[in-house]
Structures are given as C-alpha cells and as structure tokens.
Design an enzyme around this catalytic site. Sequence first.
Site, PDB file in Angstrom:
ATOM      1  CG  MET A  26      -1.936  -1.181   1.141  1.00  0.00           C
ATOM      2  SD  MET A  26      -3.492  -0.905   1.997  1.00  0.00           S
ATOM      3  CE  MET A  26      -2.917  -0.623   3.653  1.00  0.00           C
ATOM      4  CG  ASN A  28       4.462   5.711   4.298  1.00  0.00           C
ATOM      5  OD1 ASN A  28       4.382   5.440   5.477  1.00  0.00           O
ATOM      6  ND2 ASN A  28       5.141   6.747   3.877  1.00  0.00           N
ATOM      7  CG  HIS A  30       8.559   0.172   6.173  1.00  0.00           C
ATOM      8  ND1 HIS A  30       8.882  -1.174   6.166  1.00  0.00           N
ATOM      9  CD2 HIS A  30       7.224   0.232   6.431  1.00  0.00           C
ATOM     10  CE1 HIS A  30       7.797  -1.877   6.434  1.00  0.00           C
ATOM     11  NE2 HIS A  30       6.776  -1.061   6.588  1.00  0.00           N
ATOM     12  CD  GLU A  31      15.780   0.073   4.517  1.00  0.00           C
ATOM     13  OE1 GLU A  31      16.228  -0.987   4.042  1.00  0.00           O
ATOM     14  OE2 GLU A  31      15.868   1.160   3.937  1.00  0.00           O
ATOM     15  CG  HIS A  33       7.007  -2.026   2.199  1.00  0.00           C
ATOM     16  ND1 HIS A  33       6.891  -0.922   3.006  1.00  0.00           N
ATOM     17  CD2 HIS A  33       5.798  -2.634   2.208  1.00  0.00           C
ATOM     18  CE1 HIS A  33       5.641  -0.850   3.475  1.00  0.00           C
ATOM     19  NE2 HIS A  33       4.970  -1.873   3.023  1.00  0.00           N
ATOM     20  CD  GLN A  57      -6.202  -3.698   2.682  1.00  0.00           C
ATOM     21  OE1 GLN A  57      -6.127  -4.149   1.555  1.00  0.00           O
ATOM     22  NE2 GLN A  57      -5.218  -3.862   3.570  1.00  0.00           N
ATOM     23  CG  LEU A 184      11.102  -1.796  10.157  1.00  0.00           C
ATOM     24  CD1 LEU A 184      11.986  -1.602   8.914  1.00  0.00           C
ATOM     25  CD2 LEU A 184      11.336  -0.662  11.148  1.00  0.00           C
ATOM     26  CB  SER A 185       4.208  -0.860  10.839  1.00  0.00           C
ATOM     27  OG  SER A 185       2.929  -0.371  10.491  1.00  0.00           O
ATOM     28  CB  SER A 186       3.104   2.206   6.364  1.00  0.00           C
ATOM     29  OG  SER A 186       3.765   1.488   5.356  1.00  0.00           O
TER      30      SER A 186
HETATM   31  O1  PAF Z   1      -0.294  -5.867   3.595  1.00  0.00           O
HETATM   32  C1  PAF Z   1      -0.657  -4.925   2.855  1.00  0.00           C
HETATM   33  O2  PAF Z   1       0.052  -3.941   2.636  1.00  0.00           O
HETATM   34  C2  PAF Z   1      -2.026  -5.004   2.190  1.00  0.00           C
HETATM   35  O3  PAF Z   1      -2.950  -5.646   3.019  1.00  0.00           O
HETATM   36  C3  PAF Z   1      -1.983  -5.666   0.796  1.00  0.00           C
HETATM   37  C4  PAF Z   1      -1.552  -7.107   0.863  1.00  0.00           C
HETATM   38  C5  PAF Z   1      -1.039  -4.888  -0.113  1.00  0.00           C
HETATM   39  C6  PAF Z   1      -3.393  -5.637   0.172  1.00  0.00           C
HETATM   40  O4  PAF Z   1      -3.874  -4.322   0.053  1.00  0.00           O
END
Ligand code: PAF
Length: 280
Positions: A26, A28, A30-31, A33, A57, A184-186
Amino acid sequence: MHIVHTLTDLRAALAGRGRPAFVPTMGNLHEGHLALVQQAKPLGDTLVASIFVNRLQFLPHEDFDSYPRTLAQDADKLRAAGCDILFAPSEKDLYPQPQTFKVQPDPQLADILEGHFRPGFFTGVCTVVMKLFACVFNAGPGVAVFGSKDYQQLMVIRQMVQQFALPIEIVAGATCRADDGLALSSRNSYLSASERAQAIELRQALQALAHAAAQPGAQLAALEAQALQRLQTQGWQPDYLTVRQRSNLQAPAGAPMAGELVALGAARLGTTRLIDNLEF
Ligand code: PAF
C-alpha cells in the site's frame, strides 16, 4: 523501471518477460518492504511491485484518507531496489465499477483476531489481492511475497491461493525490525516521539506471554489476561494478546506445544494501532 497505472499498460509491460515475482504493497515504503523486494527478486524473471491503498480493507472510522501516499519517494526506493515494473493504479483503474464481486475468506480463519476487530478486513484484502494477482499473473504462474508481520493475512492469502488453485507460490518474508525490536510498519510514522519510545512494549508483552506460555502447566487464559492488563497499565488499549496454534490460529487444544505456537497481539497506542507476533 516502468511505472504503469492501468491494466492495459501493465500487461504491455509484462508481455514476453517471463515469470513475475510480485510484492503487493500500500506504499509509504520502508526497509521491510524493500527487504521483500530483495527476497522476491531472484524468485522470478521480472520483479513487479504494486502500490494501491485499498479502500475495501478499511473500516469507515479507519485511516484510509490519512494513509500516507508517497508515490514519488516510493518509486525512487523501488527503482534503487531493482524493481522492474511498478503498478500504481488509481481507484478508477483498479475498480472502474464498484467492486460488487468479493472474495469471502473462510470465517474460521478470517473472522477471528484481526477479522474480529476489523470486520470485513480480510474480504477487502482477499478481493484486492485476487484482483492484483489477476492483473500480474494473467500470462502464467509466478511467485508473490508477503511479510510475516501480517501473520494472519499471510495465512488467509495462502488458503485463498490453495482453494482457488491459483498458480502462484506464496513466500513469507521475515518481519524487519528497528534497532529496539519494533516491527517496521507504515503506521509507525503516526507515532509521536514519546509513543515511538514506548512502542516496543507490545513486542515485550508478546515475548513475556510466549515465555510464560512455554512453561509446563501454563494456563493460557490467565497469561493472556495478564498480558492485556500489562499493556493497559502502560497506557495502551489492546485488542488482543493471545497464543494460538500456528497451523490454524485456533486456541491450542490441551497442553500448548512449544514449536507449534504463535503469540499474536494488536493494540492501540494513542490513535495508532500496531500489530506484531512471535512464533515459539
Ligand atoms: O499488507 C498490505 O500492505 C495489504 O494488506 C496488501 C496485501 C497490499 C493488500 O492491500
């Protein structure tokens, strides 16, 4: 790196390129990803990443509108990480009509934990992931990499792929952590400085819960209640801290079996909701 926004352009960019390795996000980035991108790169012929903030979601009161959208910076990071194609559709590109057909995951797996506190979350995730898979893998099989921080999401996606016989291998990426251990999380960017210093308490509570649950004769319900209380005392609003079987995320039947368990937690610190998990 090709940056494409429409399905037509994505298919043109993919034509003749061989097996895609796909990292859906989604944005934004970070390390964590970028580690998924590094992991995915050797698994296919073409590395495809997607950036799409999926309205389906998010609950109405959640952070869909304020979710950080940082496409230009994300594109720079993906280019530097060796991504071949970035698919960044708009809502109109991915959902040209209202998405009335949805993927309904197994309630036994999807209506507990995250799905209990965020009703409809996994329907939204599965629907968009199914659609992204249809976009990226229309020419043949491939591989997709998902982070293990979203432990239940990974399990739901694996079950979806298995039940629909999709020709896609699902690979788990390890959770990347900051120096203090925070996953780590956005959404970490929402934390104030003092909240950021405190944020490691969720992981510490899961570590204490897992340690206690691994002892012979452990009473899980009492330990989970203690873990919730510990975080509440520290000023958090926890949704759940619990020990589950890794195989199906149900509560362990009988004596807990270390090596087959996972401690999972979700809690709000101020207005920021964080999740984490620990296998043991
Ligand atoms: O984990 C996420 O970033 C989201 O849930 C995903 C898998 C990209 C689906 O929108």
